[in-house]
Design a protein around this motif. Structure first.
Motif, PDB file in Angstrom:
ATOM      1  N   VAL A  91       0.840  -1.267  -0.051  1.00 25.98           N
ATOM      2  CA  VAL A  91      -0.136  -0.119  -0.033  1.00 25.98           C
ATOM      3  C   VAL A  91       0.963   1.321  -0.344  1.00 25.98           C
ATOM      4  O   VAL A  91       0.892   2.702  -0.759  1.00 25.98           O
ATOM      5  CB  VAL A  91      -1.401  -0.174   1.107  1.00 25.98           C
ATOM      6  CG1 VAL A  91      -1.715   1.544   1.708  1.00 25.98           C
ATOM      7  CG2 VAL A  91      -2.126  -1.368   0.958  1.00 25.98           C
ATOM      8  N   ALA A  92       2.003   1.370   0.823  1.00 25.40           N
ATOM      9  CA  ALA A  92       2.918   2.133   0.287  1.00 25.40           C
ATOM     10  C   ALA A  92       3.616   2.786  -0.724  1.00 25.40           C
ATOM     11  O   ALA A  92       3.977   3.606  -1.246  1.00 25.40           O
ATOM     12  CB  ALA A  92       3.197   2.410   2.031  1.00 25.40           C
ATOM     13  N   ARG A  93       3.940   1.573  -1.236  1.00 21.98           N
ATOM     14  CA  ARG A  93       4.208   1.911  -2.676  1.00 21.98           C
ATOM     15  C   ARG A  93       3.600   2.907  -3.614  1.00 21.98           C
ATOM     16  O   ARG A  93       3.359   3.264  -3.990  1.00 21.98           O
ATOM     17  CB  ARG A  93       4.493   0.347  -2.891  1.00 21.98           C
ATOM     18  CG  ARG A  93       5.397  -0.172  -2.349  1.00 21.98           C
ATOM     19  CD  ARG A  93       6.483  -2.006  -2.789  1.00 21.98           C
ATOM     20  NE  ARG A  93       6.912  -1.227  -3.953  1.00 21.98           N
ATOM     21  CZ  ARG A  93       8.492  -1.526  -3.847  1.00 21.98           C
ATOM     22  NH1 ARG A  93       9.176  -1.630  -3.219  1.00 21.98           N
ATOM     23  NH2 ARG A  93       8.746  -1.897  -5.500  1.00 21.98           N
ATOM     24  N   LEU A  94       2.300   2.167  -2.985  1.00 17.05           N
ATOM     25  CA  LEU A  94       1.315   2.812  -3.868  1.00 17.05           C
ATOM     26  C   LEU A  94       0.925   4.611  -3.896  1.00 17.05           C
ATOM     27  O   LEU A  94       0.945   5.502  -4.584  1.00 17.05           O
ATOM     28  CB  LEU A  94       0.087   2.331  -4.001  1.00 17.05           C
ATOM     29  CG  LEU A  94      -0.481   0.698  -4.809  1.00 17.05           C
ATOM     30  CD1 LEU A  94      -1.956   0.258  -4.475  1.00 17.05           C
ATOM     31  CD2 LEU A  94       0.157   0.596  -5.933  1.00 17.05           C
ATOM     32  N   ILE A  95       1.711   5.316  -3.022  1.00 18.22           N
ATOM     33  CA  ILE A  95       1.013   6.409  -2.434  1.00 18.22           C
ATOM     34  C   ILE A  95       1.715   7.041  -3.556  1.00 18.22           C
ATOM     35  O   ILE A  95       2.982   6.971  -4.240  1.00 18.22           O
ATOM     36  CB  ILE A  95       1.673   6.823  -1.606  1.00 18.22           C
ATOM     37  CG1 ILE A  95       0.912   5.938  -0.125  1.00 18.22           C
ATOM     38  CG2 ILE A  95       1.776   8.473  -0.566  1.00 18.22           C
ATOM     39  CD1 ILE A  95       0.642   6.319   1.529  1.00 18.22           C
ATOM     40  N   GLY A  96       1.225   8.392  -4.346  1.00 20.60           N
ATOM     41  CA  GLY A  96       1.825   9.233  -5.520  1.00 20.60           C
ATOM     42  C   GLY A  96       1.621   8.773  -6.658  1.00 20.60           C
ATOM     43  O   GLY A  96       1.081   9.758  -7.985  1.00 20.60           O
ATOM     44  N   GLU A  97       0.893   7.396  -7.282  1.00 22.34           N
ATOM     45  CA  GLU A  97       0.482   6.858  -8.164  1.00 22.34           C
ATOM     46  C   GLU A  97      -0.955   7.804  -8.528  1.00 22.34           C
ATOM     47  O   GLU A  97      -0.965   7.591  -7.512  1.00 22.34           O
ATOM     48  CB  GLU A  97       0.023   5.725  -8.240  1.00 22.34           C
ATOM     49  CG  GLU A  97       1.697   4.799  -8.282  1.00 22.34           C
ATOM     50  CD  GLU A  97       1.437   3.072  -8.136  1.00 22.34           C
ATOM     51  OE1 GLU A  97       0.495   2.342  -9.536  1.00 22.34           O
ATOM     52  OE2 GLU A  97       1.633   3.133  -8.184  1.00 22.34           O
ATOM     53  N   VAL A  98      -1.007   7.793 -10.088  1.00 23.33           N
ATOM     54  CA  VAL A  98      -1.952   8.206 -10.547  1.00 23.33           C
ATOM     55  C   VAL A  98      -3.100   7.286 -10.743  1.00 23.33           C
ATOM     56  O   VAL A  98      -2.397   6.886 -11.322  1.00 23.33           O
ATOM     57  CB  VAL A  98      -2.288   9.532 -11.297  1.00 23.33           C
ATOM     58  CG1 VAL A  98      -3.372   9.486 -12.180  1.00 23.33           C
ATOM     59  CG2 VAL A  98      -1.411  10.500 -11.140  1.00 23.33           C
ATOM     60  N   HIS A 138      -5.685   3.617   4.334  1.00 19.25           N
ATOM     61  CA  HIS A 138      -6.417   2.972   5.919  1.00 19.25           C
ATOM     62  C   HIS A 138      -6.724   1.307   5.253  1.00 19.25           C
ATOM     63  O   HIS A 138      -8.005   1.413   5.021  1.00 19.25           O
ATOM     64  CB  HIS A 138      -7.820   3.921   6.003  1.00 19.25           C
ATOM     65  CG  HIS A 138      -7.208   5.347   6.966  1.00 19.25           C
ATOM     66  ND1 HIS A 138      -6.960   5.613   7.759  1.00 19.25           N
ATOM     67  CD2 HIS A 138      -7.273   6.546   5.982  1.00 19.25           C
ATOM     68  CE1 HIS A 138      -6.854   6.724   7.783  1.00 19.25           C
ATOM     69  NE2 HIS A 138      -6.948   7.481   6.749  1.00 19.25           N
ATOM     70  N   GLY A 139      -6.201   0.624   6.292  1.00 19.64           N
ATOM     71  CA  GLY A 139      -6.176  -0.766   5.755  1.00 19.64           C
ATOM     72  C   GLY A 139      -5.866  -0.957   4.132  1.00 19.64           C
ATOM     73  O   GLY A 139      -5.180  -0.806   3.891  1.00 19.64           O
ATOM     74  N   THR A 140      -7.103  -1.792   3.807  1.00 14.90           N
ATOM     75  CA  THR A 140      -7.380  -1.885   2.538  1.00 14.90           C
ATOM     76  C   THR A 140      -7.329  -1.125   1.442  1.00 14.90           C
ATOM     77  O   THR A 140      -7.867  -0.974   0.382  1.00 14.90           O
ATOM     78  CB  THR A 140      -7.847  -3.401   1.938  1.00 14.90           C
ATOM     79  OG1 THR A 140      -9.237  -3.213   2.368  1.00 14.90           O
ATOM     80  CG2 THR A 140      -6.838  -4.166   2.899  1.00 14.90           C
ATOM     81  N   SER A 141      -8.029   0.467   2.353  1.00 12.81           N
ATOM     82  CA  SER A 141      -8.696   1.204   1.555  1.00 12.81           C
ATOM     83  C   SER A 141      -7.954   2.762   0.923  1.00 12.81           C
ATOM     84  O   SER A 141      -7.314   3.132   1.911  1.00 12.81           O
ATOM     85  CB  SER A 141     -10.052   1.729   2.118  1.00 12.81           C
ATOM     86  OG  SER A 141     -10.418   3.020   1.515  1.00 12.81           O
ATOM     87  N   LEU A 142      -7.829   3.163  -0.074  1.00 14.76           N
ATOM     88  CA  LEU A 142      -6.966   3.627  -0.585  1.00 14.76           C
ATOM     89  C   LEU A 142      -7.347   5.777   0.201  1.00 14.76           C
ATOM     90  O   LEU A 142      -8.783   5.547  -0.818  1.00 14.76           O
ATOM     91  CB  LEU A 142      -6.429   3.488  -2.300  1.00 14.76           C
ATOM     92  CG  LEU A 142      -5.710   2.834  -2.608  1.00 14.76           C
ATOM     93  CD1 LEU A 142      -5.994   2.371  -3.916  1.00 14.76           C
ATOM     94  CD2 LEU A 142      -4.820   2.575  -1.478  1.00 14.76           C
ATOM     95  N   THR A 143      -6.968   6.060   0.022  1.00 16.88           N
ATOM     96  CA  THR A 143      -7.293   7.738   0.545  1.00 16.88           C
ATOM     97  C   THR A 143      -6.967   7.781  -1.137  1.00 16.88           C
ATOM     98  O   THR A 143      -5.089   8.219  -0.701  1.00 16.88           O
ATOM     99  CB  THR A 143      -6.440   8.482   1.700  1.00 16.88           C
ATOM    100  OG1 THR A 143      -7.664   7.589   2.660  1.00 16.88           O
ATOM    101  CG2 THR A 143      -7.032   9.622   1.645  1.00 16.88           C
TER     102      THR A 143
END
Length: 149
Positions: A91-98, A138-143
């Motif tokens: 999940v942390a690796r996804l932060i910043g992805e569009v 948050h858990g498996t939900s992306l903000t």
């Protein structure tokens, strides 16, 4: 073979060497501290001949436990730098992805496409097909937040 059994200290040292070599051949396993415990037991058994097997096992358990405790303390004080610290945090690796919204985000929740899968997402109301940036999880939900126009 009989001479090794006659010298249990030597058997403990051979066990320690075998565990240490296995640690070298298979990195990431948890044998070096156990090898240290076996080595300490071997040295103690060589110094005090006639040491009963029960005491040898007790020394091994105590020495191995002490080695594990010291190792954990050392690693806590000297963390190993990683070239990819997010390797095991998907999940942390996804932060910043569009990503693209596939189910409209309404009342704070919807779904977005990430790679070939869909993830639950939360954020401001956004229509399907819009592009959003992942800003957290948050858990498996992306903000997500909308992309600026």
């Amino acid at each position: 073979m009989q001479s090794i059994l006659a010298m249990p200290g030597l058997a403990w040292l051979i066990l320690a060497a075998g565990l240490a070599l296995t640690e070298l051949m298979v990195p990431g396993v948890f044998l070096v501290f156990i090898a240290a415990g076996a080595a300490v037991t071997g040295v103690v058994t060589l110094i005090i001949p006639g040491f009963a097997l029960a005491f040898q096992v007790a020394v091994f358990i105590l020495a191995s436990s002490a080695a594990v405790a010291l190792g954990r303390r050392w690693y806590a004080q000297n963390p190993v730098a990683s070239s990819d610290p997010l390797l095991n945090d998907r999940v942390a690796r996804l932060i910043g992805e569009v990503v693209t919204v596939v189910v409209p985000i309404e009342a704070g929740s919807g779904r977005v496409r990430v790679g070939d899968g869909e993830w639950p997402a939360s954020g401001p109301d956004t229509p399907a097909g819009a592009h959003v940036r992942i800003v957290g999880a948050h858990g498996t939900s992306l903000t997500v937040e909308p992309m600026p126009h």
